[in-house]
Design a protein around this motif. Structure first.
Motif, PDB file in Angstrom:
ATOM      1  N   TYR A   9     150.589 108.889  14.912  1.00  0.00           N
ATOM      2  CA  TYR A   9     151.008 109.548  13.674  1.00  0.00           C
ATOM      3  C   TYR A   9     152.231 110.419  13.926  1.00  0.00           C
ATOM      4  CZ  TYR A   9     146.408 108.225  11.893  1.00  0.00           C
ATOM      5  OH  TYR A   9     145.297 107.525  11.502  1.00  0.00           O
ATOM      6  N   GLN A  10     153.077 110.500  12.919  1.00  0.00           N
ATOM      7  CA  GLN A  10     154.235 111.395  12.990  1.00  0.00           C
ATOM      8  C   GLN A  10     153.939 112.617  12.126  1.00  0.00           C
ATOM      9  OE1 GLN A  10     158.151 110.056  11.445  1.00  0.00           O
ATOM     10  NE2 GLN A  10     158.900 110.460  13.512  1.00  0.00           N
ATOM     11  N   VAL A  11     153.938 113.798  12.773  1.00  0.00           N
ATOM     12  CA  VAL A  11     153.520 115.033  12.112  1.00  0.00           C
ATOM     13  C   VAL A  11     154.633 116.075  12.215  1.00  0.00           C
ATOM     14  CG1 VAL A  11     151.883 116.956  12.199  1.00  0.00           C
ATOM     15  CG2 VAL A  11     151.074 114.612  12.555  1.00  0.00           C
ATOM     16  N   ALA A  12     154.919 116.726  11.115  1.00  0.00           N
ATOM     17  CA  ALA A  12     155.929 117.797  11.101  1.00  0.00           C
ATOM     18  C   ALA A  12     155.236 119.153  11.147  1.00  0.00           C
ATOM     19  CB  ALA A  12     156.794 117.699   9.846  1.00  0.00           C
ATOM     20  N   LEU A  13     155.725 120.030  12.012  1.00  0.00           N
ATOM     21  CA  LEU A  13     155.220 121.403  12.124  1.00  0.00           C
ATOM     22  C   LEU A  13     156.312 122.335  11.603  1.00  0.00           C
ATOM     23  CD1 LEU A  13     153.709 121.185  15.727  1.00  0.00           C
ATOM     24  CD2 LEU A  13     152.592 120.663  13.547  1.00  0.00           C
ATOM     25  N   LEU A  14     156.142 122.803  10.389  1.00  0.00           N
ATOM     26  CA  LEU A  14     157.190 123.593   9.739  1.00  0.00           C
ATOM     27  C   LEU A  14     156.914 125.085   9.921  1.00  0.00           C
ATOM     28  CD1 LEU A  14     157.789 121.510   6.484  1.00  0.00           C
ATOM     29  CD2 LEU A  14     158.826 121.271   8.749  1.00  0.00           C
ATOM     30  N   PHE A  15     157.354 125.590  11.060  1.00  0.00           N
ATOM     31  CA  PHE A  15     157.259 127.012  11.376  1.00  0.00           C
ATOM     32  C   PHE A  15     158.586 127.457  11.964  1.00  0.00           C
ATOM     33  CE2 PHE A  15     152.967 125.478  11.518  1.00  0.00           C
ATOM     34  CZ  PHE A  15     152.232 126.489  10.920  1.00  0.00           C
ATOM     35  N   ASN A  61     153.672 111.098   8.480  1.00  0.00           N
ATOM     36  CA  ASN A  61     152.280 110.947   8.066  1.00  0.00           C
ATOM     37  C   ASN A  61     151.605 112.238   7.608  1.00  0.00           C
ATOM     38  OD1 ASN A  61     152.541 108.924  10.750  1.00  0.00           O
ATOM     39  ND2 ASN A  61     151.808 108.009   8.859  1.00  0.00           N
ATOM     40  N   GLY A  62     152.030 113.395   8.138  1.00  0.00           N
ATOM     41  CA  GLY A  62     151.370 114.637   7.778  1.00  0.00           C
ATOM     42  C   GLY A  62     152.199 115.855   8.142  1.00  0.00           C
ATOM     43  N   ILE A  63     151.826 116.992   7.547  1.00  0.00           N
ATOM     44  CA  ILE A  63     152.605 118.216   7.734  1.00  0.00           C
ATOM     45  C   ILE A  63     151.654 119.405   7.882  1.00  0.00           C
ATOM     46  CG2 ILE A  63     154.252 119.829   6.670  1.00  0.00           C
ATOM     47  CD1 ILE A  63     155.369 117.390   5.115  1.00  0.00           C
ATOM     48  N   ILE A  64     151.965 120.291   8.825  1.00  0.00           N
ATOM     49  CA  ILE A  64     151.339 121.613   8.904  1.00  0.00           C
ATOM     50  C   ILE A  64     152.470 122.612   8.722  1.00  0.00           C
ATOM     51  CG2 ILE A  64     150.028 123.241  10.316  1.00  0.00           C
ATOM     52  CD1 ILE A  64     148.896 120.851  11.836  1.00  0.00           C
ATOM     53  N   ALA A  65     152.352 123.500   7.733  1.00  0.00           N
ATOM     54  CA  ALA A  65     153.492 124.342   7.364  1.00  0.00           C
ATOM     55  C   ALA A  65     153.090 125.796   7.175  1.00  0.00           C
ATOM     56  CB  ALA A  65     154.143 123.815   6.085  1.00  0.00           C
TER      57      ALA A  65
END
Length: 394
Positions: A9-15, A61-65
């Motif tokens: 999975y490709q996941v973005a961590l927006l911090f 695929n998903g994001i944690i922000a």
């Protein structure tokens, strides 16, 4: 279920990982991924350059922000892939983000931890140093509300200063405002700073204004950022947020969403992990102004190997006079006080197994490793290395 990429999975961590808060949450996410069979290709905020406005077109695929950042919330409102929000807790249920699973640091408990510590230290009054009210600082407003709630409970007069924002026009101007506020406060007083960065403002202002820490102003921050602690002459007490736990929890929630599973909870509040008590808040009632000034100087420079004569010169009295005041206040000498502080500093430094003993002695203000060894044997009944082994073993 979200379609998996060929290699996971490709996941973005927006911090915006400028401080320990964002970095530690990201570290918690990595902890979770390493502890499972999940295969994530993780992108950081910096990978999206200066803006995430077009992230709705991103094929991941998903994001944690970071939902404390209103720009992220706005940008993610139209995203169709799973998103987990991370941010601060709120007093009002209606203020939580809607339609997003959410992991929060418990703002009320963070402030309560700092306040309770200052109460336990015997402080009679309490103040709060926050941030100006803006869309980006809603978490600061929540911590301020927690402080006001505690003051109302204890029928204490609230003392609040918001100061200038973190991007104030001039460092000297920021400190001048803080100094003016501190000088007008009744003393002794305990100050809760909304972050460690703001706690540094208080400490710097006290040093410039010759206000004794912790005898006149005791300071507790929030974040327990080791880098900021290294930058201060007097180590700052701070409440540890459960940031790694927040990252692990958010990652577990996103993982369940990615594999098509339902969430047991859509909102999780993470409590603080305790308070790291340092010299900035170890208040002891002292009414002798000579002793107060002397100890303020010792806290700043004992690690640099200062002598009793230098302390007396700073206070503006003879060495004999200063010794008389110390014996009257504590029953021991100025040298004894400096030695006790150096011993405490060495004990803390020995927790870092990577530091050689010679460096520990130097940073603590001992003239040599041999002298430090002698003091440990005399005062604690063991060598520095034995103290280190015994402490780490526990």
């Amino acid at each position: 279920m979200t379609a998996k990429k060929r290699n996971g999975y490709q996941v973005a961590l927006l911090f915006k990982a400028r401080g320990s808060y964002g970095r530690e949450i990201i570290a918690g996410v990595c902890d979770y991924v390493k502890s499972t069979r999940a295969v994530w290709d993780m992108l950081l905020h910096e990978d999206f350059r200066d803006s995430v406005a077009g992230i709705s077109d991103w094929s991941g695929n998903g994001i944690i922000a970071d939902f404390d950042d209103p720009d992220f919330v706005t940008a993610l409102s139209e995203v169709s892939i799973p998103v987990i929000g991370v941010g601060g807790s709120y007093h009002r249920n209606a203020d939580y983000p809607r339609n997003f699973p959410y992991v929060a640091t418990d703002n009320e408990k963070l402030v309560t931890e700092a306040y309770t510590h200052l109460v336990d230290m015997g402080l009679p009054r309490f103040a709060f140093y926050g941030l100006p009210e803006t869309r980006s600082y809603r978490w600061s407003e929540e911590r301020e509300k927690a402080y006001l709630k505690l003051c109302a409970r204890d029928r204490a007069k609230p003392e609040i200063f918001k100061g200038q924002g973190t991007f104030g026009p001039d460092w000297d101007e920021i400190l001048a405002d803080v100094i003016a506020w501190l000088k007008g406060l009744p003393k002794p007083i305990g100050v809760i700073a909304v972050t460690d960065s703001r706690a540094r403002h208080i400490l710097q202002a006290c040093i410039l204004a010759d206000i004794a820490v912790p005898e006149q102003v005791s300071i507790v921050g929030i974040d327990d950022d080791p880098l900021l602690r290294m930058l201060t002459r007097i180590p700052i007490s701070s409440v540890r947020q459960g940031t790694r736990s927040m990252g692990r929890t958010a990652a577990a929630m996103l993982h369940r969403r990615l594999i098509g599973a339902t969430l047991d909870e859509t909102r999780v509040i993470i409590p603080p992990e305790g308070l790291n008590a340092q010299m900035s808040s170890r208040y002891q009632p002292i009414y002798d102004p000579y002793v107060m000034r002397a100890r303020h100087f010792i806290r700043q420079f004992a690690g640099q190997g200062i002598k009793v004569a230098q302390v007396a010169a700073y206070v503006g009295v003879s060495r004999t006079t200063l010794e008389t005041h110390f014996r009257r206040a504590f029953g021991y000498t100025v040298h004894d006080d400096m030695l006790a502080y150096r011993l405490q500093t060495a004990q803390k430094l020995l927790m870092d197994l990577g530091l050689p003993l010679e460096r520990v002695a130097e940073l603590s203000g001992f003239t040599s490793n041999q002298y430090m060894h002698t003091v440990f044997k005399r005062e604690l009944g063991c060598s520095p290395r034995e103290y280190q082994r015994n402490t780490v073993a526990r």
